[in-house]
Design an enzyme around this catalytic site. Structure first.
Site, PDB file in Angstrom:
ATOM      1  N   LYS A  22      18.152  50.127  44.560  1.00  0.00           N
ATOM      2  CA  LYS A  22      18.976  51.533  44.633  1.00  0.00           C
ATOM      3  C   LYS A  22      19.147  51.685  43.287  1.00  0.00           C
ATOM      4  CE  LYS A  22      23.527  50.760  44.801  1.00  0.00           C
ATOM      5  NZ  LYS A  22      24.284  51.196  43.398  1.00  0.00           N
ATOM      6  N   ASN A  23      19.325  50.808  42.341  1.00  0.00           N
ATOM      7  CA  ASN A  23      19.622  51.436  41.003  1.00  0.00           C
ATOM      8  C   ASN A  23      18.497  51.599  40.066  1.00  0.00           C
ATOM      9  OD1 ASN A  23      22.351  51.265  41.670  1.00  0.00           O
ATOM     10  ND2 ASN A  23      22.766  49.164  40.331  1.00  0.00           N
ATOM     11  N   CYS A 116      36.694  53.959  39.650  1.00  0.00           N
ATOM     12  CA  CYS A 116      36.563  53.665  40.876  1.00  0.00           C
ATOM     13  C   CYS A 116      36.968  52.247  41.038  1.00  0.00           C
ATOM     14  CB  CYS A 116      34.976  53.429  40.867  1.00  0.00           C
ATOM     15  SG  CYS A 116      34.099  52.095  40.734  1.00  0.00           S
ATOM     16  N   ARG A 121      35.224  52.816  34.215  1.00  0.00           N
ATOM     17  CA  ARG A 121      34.005  53.205  34.181  1.00  0.00           C
ATOM     18  C   ARG A 121      33.912  54.692  33.577  1.00  0.00           C
ATOM     19  NH1 ARG A 121      30.824  51.718  39.372  1.00  0.00           N
ATOM     20  NH2 ARG A 121      29.169  51.837  38.012  1.00  0.00           N
ATOM     21  N   ASP A 304      26.867  42.442  39.330  1.00  0.00           N
ATOM     22  CA  ASP A 304      26.449  42.802  40.721  1.00  0.00           C
ATOM     23  C   ASP A 304      26.398  41.567  41.770  1.00  0.00           C
ATOM     24  OD1 ASP A 304      26.795  45.456  40.089  1.00  0.00           O
ATOM     25  OD2 ASP A 304      24.857  45.865  40.137  1.00  0.00           O
ATOM     26  N   ARG A 397      25.964  51.937  51.332  1.00  0.00           N
ATOM     27  CA  ARG A 397      25.799  52.521  50.209  1.00  0.00           C
ATOM     28  C   ARG A 397      24.690  51.964  49.486  1.00  0.00           C
ATOM     29  NH1 ARG A 397      30.031  52.498  46.243  1.00  0.00           N
ATOM     30  NH2 ARG A 397      28.110  52.855  45.002  1.00  0.00           N
TER      31      ARG A 397
HETATM   32  N1  EPU Z   1      30.939  51.872  29.454  1.00  0.00           N
HETATM   33  C1  EPU Z   1      31.655  52.658  28.779  1.00  0.00           C
HETATM   34  N2  EPU Z   1      31.358  53.793  28.296  1.00  0.00           N
HETATM   35  C2  EPU Z   1      30.119  54.351  28.713  1.00  0.00           C
HETATM   36  C3  EPU Z   1      29.525  53.790  29.903  1.00  0.00           C
HETATM   37  C4  EPU Z   1      29.942  52.255  30.070  1.00  0.00           C
HETATM   38  O1  EPU Z   1      32.668  52.103  27.946  1.00  0.00           O
HETATM   39  O2  EPU Z   1      30.032  55.758  28.502  1.00  0.00           O
HETATM   40  C5  EPU Z   1      31.464  50.364  30.066  1.00  0.00           C
HETATM   41  C6  EPU Z   1      31.705  50.221  31.315  1.00  0.00           C
HETATM   42  O3  EPU Z   1      32.905  50.679  31.647  1.00  0.00           O
HETATM   43  C7  EPU Z   1      31.325  48.988  31.649  1.00  0.00           C
HETATM   44  C8  EPU Z   1      30.074  48.651  30.507  1.00  0.00           C
HETATM   45  O4  EPU Z   1      30.105  49.626  29.732  1.00  0.00           O
HETATM   46  O5  EPU Z   1      32.594  48.230  30.849  1.00  0.00           O
HETATM   47  C9  EPU Z   1      28.726  48.730  31.361  1.00  0.00           C
HETATM   48  O6  EPU Z   1      28.634  49.484  32.390  1.00  0.00           O
HETATM   49  P1  EPU Z   1      27.295  50.261  32.680  1.00  0.00           P
HETATM   50  O7  EPU Z   1      27.209  51.769  31.891  1.00  0.00           O
HETATM   51  O8  EPU Z   1      26.267  49.639  32.217  1.00  0.00           O
HETATM   52  O9  EPU Z   1      27.309  50.470  34.009  1.00  0.00           O
HETATM   53  P2  EPU Z   1      26.864  51.757  34.976  1.00  0.00           P
HETATM   54  O10 EPU Z   1      25.697  52.321  34.348  1.00  0.00           O
HETATM   55  O11 EPU Z   1      27.907  52.677  35.491  1.00  0.00           O
HETATM   56  C10 EPU Z   1      25.214  50.492  36.539  1.00  0.00           C
HETATM   57  C11 EPU Z   1      25.146  50.026  37.870  1.00  0.00           C
HETATM   58  C12 EPU Z   1      26.107  49.165  38.408  1.00  0.00           C
HETATM   59  C13 EPU Z   1      26.275  47.806  37.638  1.00  0.00           C
HETATM   60  C14 EPU Z   1      26.233  48.111  36.030  1.00  0.00           C
HETATM   61  C15 EPU Z   1      26.256  46.726  35.180  1.00  0.00           C
HETATM   62  C16 EPU Z   1      23.703  52.097  38.494  1.00  0.00           C
HETATM   63  C17 EPU Z   1      23.747  53.102  39.385  1.00  0.00           C
HETATM   64  N3  EPU Z   1      24.870  51.397  38.601  1.00  0.00           N
HETATM   65  O12 EPU Z   1      26.563  51.028  36.457  1.00  0.00           O
HETATM   66  O13 EPU Z   1      25.654  48.862  39.844  1.00  0.00           O
HETATM   67  O14 EPU Z   1      27.024  46.988  37.849  1.00  0.00           O
HETATM   68  O15 EPU Z   1      25.374  49.185  35.740  1.00  0.00           O
HETATM   69  O16 EPU Z   1      24.980  46.446  35.563  1.00  0.00           O
HETATM   70  O17 EPU Z   1      22.739  51.695  37.889  1.00  0.00           O
HETATM   71  C18 EPU Z   1      26.199  48.415  42.085  1.00  0.00           C
HETATM   72  O18 EPU Z   1      25.137  48.673  42.312  1.00  0.00           O
HETATM   73  O19 EPU Z   1      26.936  47.878  42.843  1.00  0.00           O
HETATM   74  C19 EPU Z   1      26.894  48.767  40.550  1.00  0.00           C
HETATM   75  C20 EPU Z   1      28.074  48.865  40.549  1.00  0.00           C
END
Ligand code: EPU
Length: 421
Positions: A22-23, A116, A121, A304, A397
């Site tokens: 998915k990701n 969420c 996030r 995850d 999802r």
């Molecule tokens: N963060 C910030 N600021 C930002 C972006 C992130 O503070 O601008 C923080 C987040 O709050 C978190 C950390 O950085 O504490 C890491 O978050 P990240 O941005 O890596 O998460 P994401 O990109 O929103 C993706 C996956 C998630 C997975 C996370 C961590 C996708 C679509 N989603 O989310 O997947 O948990 O990376 O590996 O790629 C899932 O599939 O169930 C899922 C939640």
């Protein structure tokens, strides 16, 4: 709304084939906005999140042709640059459209994703990087408005490695003028997969899989054919299923190298695991041993898979400490696991799991995707009748045909529709 019903107590046996990630599929679809013409994406899983991003892209004028797990995408005739609240609120990953739309159209308007179930996030790091690349960004009425006639390369340091942040900026940078360096970039396999796809579109990008990614902007991109990687989280969920049910399964079509941290932890828990090219065999132990885990960016233990591993520890011999370091509220499954008899204490980002001999069936529900998966796993071993997992749209999802796959492994699991109250 549907629920999943499980009669626990059957060891999983047989083989299961893993779907596309998915990701990885979500950014691959978003990347098709970077240039017109028919792109061909292979191994796209049939999931609600995939349909959501397709729907937003279709509303913007993108054409799709689909057959099996292959989706062809053409954004030649883009007519808009907006991702509306109604759809973004159902899937935060819609933020992945920001980078490519801005690069392609010179502007983008995306509903600001709210918090969420698993945490606040924020997306501040995505926005900060785009501003460093020359974008003019302001928020109004809950929307991010971004403009940049042409983005320019910049040196960007991410305070925290962010997966979708790194992907967004990679997509924004491939056609920017000059060189972009991303430092403290995320190195998850899904980020690496996007880099490979962008390279096959003609992008000049290197360093993926490390914490420094260097991109030299190019003037033109081409269409591509790309096969997304298998889903390591889906694979990990079935591996934990084999261990928890004391079964023996072969997980086919996965990439063992992407699952090293889980393999190590499952071995410590007593599972017998052998990995070959694209296949992992897992045999569960008679009594699961307790193991501590701490979630970390790749190649550390994935957040995850934390909820699913906690279910395993709930019936382990001894106490285990589970530390969640990525998201501040990712223990929402705990109260439901407790209803099934688990003994878990939460203290901030740590959960102390006191392993019990057994879990008992109960009606449960969850408010996030991986938490729902952890409850299905609990249902596989719960004693005393049927476990019903409610609100399974979360599962839909991110897990393709999850009950069919578990049924193929011998589990007594099915879907029932629930009449509205
Ligand atoms: N963060 C910030 N600021 C930002 C972006 C992130 O503070 O601008 C923080 C987040 O709050 C978190 C950390 O950085 O504490 C890491 O978050 P990240 O941005 O890596 O998460 P994401 O990109 O929103 C993706 C996956 C998630 C997975 C996370 C961590 C996708 C679509 N989603 O989310 O997947 O948990 O990376 O590996 O790629 C899932 O599939 O169930 C899922 C939640």
């Amino acid at each position: 709304m549907d629920k999943i019903v499980i009669e626990g107590g059957r060891p999983l046996k047989g083989a299961v084939t893993i779907s596309g990630a998915k990701n990885a599929a979500l950014p691959a679809l978003a990347a098709c906005l970077l240039t017109g013409g028919w792109h061909r994406l292979v191994r796209i899983p049939r999931l609600r999140d995939i349909r959501t991003i397709q729907r937003i892209m279709a509303d913007l004028g993108t054409d799709f042709r689909e057959q099996g797990g292959v989706i062809e995408v053409n954004s030649e005739n883009l007519t808009g640059y907006e991702a509306p609240y109604e759809l973004v609120k159902t899937m935060r990953a819609s933020i992945l459209l920001l980078g490519p739309l801005l690069a392609r159209c010179g502007r983008a308007r995306i509903s600001l994703p709210g918090g969420c179930a698993i945490g606040a996030r924020p997306i501040n790091l995505h926005l900060k990087a785009l501003v460093a690349m020359g974008a003019d960004i302001y928020l109004d009425h809950g929307y991010i408005n971004a403009r940049a006639p042409r983005l320019r390369g910049a040196d960007i340091f991410f305070d925290i490695p962010t997966v979708t942040g790194t992907e967004n900026i990679m997509m924004a940078a491939v056609t920017a003028s000059g060189r972009t360096i991303l430092k403290n970039a995320a190195n998850e396999p899904e980020v690496q997969d996007l880099a490979r796809m962008l390279r096959s579109m003609g992008a000049d990008i290197e360093g993926e899989g490390t914490d420094t990614i260097v991109i030299h902007g190019v003037d033109r991109l081409e269409t591509c054919e790309h096969t997304v990687i298998p889903d390591r989280i889906e694979a990990g969920t079935f591996m934990i299923g084999a261990a928890i049910s004391r079964g023996a399964i072969v997980v086919e079509g996965c990439i063992p190298a992407y699952l090293t941290s889980l393999i190590e932890k499952l071995k410590q828990a007593g599972a017998d695991i052998s990995a070959e090219d694209r296949r992992i065999t897992v045999r569960g132990p008679d009594r699961i041993q307790s193991v501590d885990i701490k979630t970390m960016p790749y190649p550390g233990f994935p957040t995850d898979l934390q909820a699913q591993f906690m279910t395993l520890m709930a019936i382990a011999d001894g106490w285990s400490m589970i530390r969640e370091t990525i998201f501040e509220n990712r223990f929402i499954h705990v109260s439901e696991l407790r209803r099934m008899g688990a003994d878990i204490e939460i203290n901030g980002g740590q959960a102390l799991v006191k392993g019990k001999e057994r879990l008992l069936s109960a009606p449960v529900m969850a408010t996030d995707l991986r938490a729902s998966a952890s409850l299905v796993l609990a249902g596989l071993v719960a004693e005393g009748g049927r476990t019903e997992v409610h609100r399974i749209y979360h599962l839909d999802r991110g897990y393709e045909a999850i009950e069919e796959k578990f049924r193929g492994l011998g589990a007594a699991i099915w879907r029932e529709s629930e009449p509205p109250l």
